[in-house]
Design a protein around this motif. Structure first.
Motif, PDB file in Angstrom:
ATOM      1  N   ASN A 290       0.813  -1.221   0.000  1.00  0.00           N
ATOM      2  CA  ASN A 290       0.000   0.000   0.000  1.00  0.00           C
ATOM      3  C   ASN A 290       0.845   1.269   0.000  1.00  0.00           C
ATOM      4  O   ASN A 290       0.402   2.296  -0.484  1.00  0.00           O
ATOM      5  N   THR A 291       2.026   1.188   0.576  1.00  0.00           N
ATOM      6  CA  THR A 291       2.901   2.361   0.638  1.00  0.00           C
ATOM      7  C   THR A 291       4.332   1.889   0.439  1.00  0.00           C
ATOM      8  O   THR A 291       4.920   1.322   1.350  1.00  0.00           O
TER       9      THR A 291
ATOM     10  N   ALA B 229      10.902  11.838  -5.260  1.00  0.00           N
ATOM     11  CA  ALA B 229      10.634  10.767  -4.304  1.00  0.00           C
ATOM     12  C   ALA B 229       9.158  10.788  -3.975  1.00  0.00           C
ATOM     13  O   ALA B 229       8.560  11.858  -3.826  1.00  0.00           O
ATOM     14  N   THR B 230       8.543   9.607  -3.893  1.00  0.00           N
ATOM     15  CA  THR B 230       7.133   9.516  -3.553  1.00  0.00           C
ATOM     16  C   THR B 230       6.854   8.122  -3.003  1.00  0.00           C
ATOM     17  O   THR B 230       7.752   7.293  -2.918  1.00  0.00           O
ATOM     18  N   ASN B 231       5.605   7.886  -2.585  1.00  0.00           N
ATOM     19  CA  ASN B 231       5.192   6.568  -2.125  1.00  0.00           C
ATOM     20  C   ASN B 231       4.201   6.002  -3.127  1.00  0.00           C
ATOM     21  O   ASN B 231       3.263   6.700  -3.515  1.00  0.00           O
ATOM     22  N   ILE B 232       4.395   4.741  -3.508  1.00  0.00           N
ATOM     23  CA  ILE B 232       3.502   4.160  -4.516  1.00  0.00           C
ATOM     24  C   ILE B 232       2.825   2.906  -3.975  1.00  0.00           C
ATOM     25  O   ILE B 232       3.141   2.433  -2.889  1.00  0.00           O
ATOM     26  N   ARG B 233       1.877   2.385  -4.780  1.00  0.00           N
ATOM     27  CA  ARG B 233       1.179   1.144  -4.447  1.00  0.00           C
ATOM     28  C   ARG B 233       1.625   0.052  -5.406  1.00  0.00           C
ATOM     29  O   ARG B 233       1.800   0.311  -6.600  1.00  0.00           O
TER      30      ARG B 233
ATOM     31  N   VAL C 232       2.644   4.851 -13.386  1.00  0.00           N
ATOM     32  CA  VAL C 232       2.678   5.191 -11.958  1.00  0.00           C
ATOM     33  C   VAL C 232       2.701   6.708 -11.800  1.00  0.00           C
ATOM     34  O   VAL C 232       1.726   7.301 -11.351  1.00  0.00           O
TER      35      VAL C 232
END
Lengths: 146, 106
Positions: free
Chosen positions: A59-60, A107-111, A92
């Motif tokens: 999820n993260t 930079a980021t958070n993906i699923r 994405v």
């Protein structure tokens, strides 16, 4: 079929794959990548994709991309796009940079829906494309559970 | 208004590259989750993020449902002098939020 035959045939039914929700595929990713590059050749290297190889929670998932570049008007990274193979959609994120960015970094958070390959492609101001990819193993998937 | 966290370094020198970290509170409903009644929950995500300094775009990002909830975005920038940084998030359902911060060169 007699009931006995049915019982004999049932193990074969169990071997059938369970129905899968819609997934992107390697072809869908290749198509999305082509749409980004316009069919130009992509060379492996120069851009660095940083993502953990083993992810507990899809999820993260922290992800970062960096590409060394002087980031001047004449020579800079125009854009970086991230693609995946097995989420419902191959795309994405895609980032646009300018010389004011100072460096081509994101930079980021993906699923992540499942274990798969992630690809980062950078587009330079000189028209060349560079890529990096990473294999990720996911133990808890995102998106698909209620 | 969604809650927003923006981290800007305290000391910024002219011509030096620095990172800005942002986080916005948003569920990023992917459009693929079942709603318990046989359908799926409608997609509701942030689709674009832009950062502009003195009216000129520094960084832009297009987001998809593959971005985690509460989108965390880090980018870098370089300035020659002090000025105004405007961050803007736009998304499904007419979502549109802007935040303005002063960048002060020391």
């Amino acid at each position: 079929m007699t009931p006995r035959r049915l019982i004999l045939a049932s193990p074969a039914l169990l071997l059938l794959p369970p129905p899968q929700p819609a997934r992107a595929s390697a072809e869908a990713m290749a198509a999305a990548l082509r749409a980004f590059t316009g069919g130009a050749a992509v060379t492996h290297g120069r851009v660095t994709l940083d993502i953990s190889p083993l992810v507990e929670n899809g999820n993260t998932v922290p992800l970062s991309v960096i590409m060394p570049s002087p980031m001047t008007q004449a020579e800079h990274v125009r854009a970086i796009a991230i693609f995946n193979e097995r989420n419902p959609q191959p795309h994405v994120v895609s980032a646009r940079f300018s010389p004011h960015s100072g460096q081509a970094m994101l930079a980021t958070n993906i699923r992540l829906a499942t274990s798969q390959t992630i690809v980062a492609v950078a587009a330079l101001s000189d028209g060349s494309f560079w890529s990096d990819s990473a294999q990720v193993i996911v133990t808890l998937a995102a998106c698909l559970e209620g | 208004m969604a809650r927003v966290l923006i981290n800007i370094p305290r000391q910024i020198r002219a011509g030096e590259t620095f990172a800005i970290r942002t986080l916005i509170q948003h569920g990023m409903e992917s459009g693929y989750r079942p709603d318990g009644a046989g359908g799926v929950l409608a997609r509701d995500i942030i689709t674009s993020f832009t950062a502009s300094f003195e009216g000129e775009e520094v960084f832009g990002l297009e987001l998809s449902p593959a971005v985690a909830a509460n989108p965390f975005i880090t980018f870098s920038m370089r300035v020659q002098g002090s000025g105004t940084l405007r961050l803007r998030w736009r998304g499904d359902g007419g979502f549109d939020q802007s935040e303005v911060r002063q960048i002060i060169v020391t």
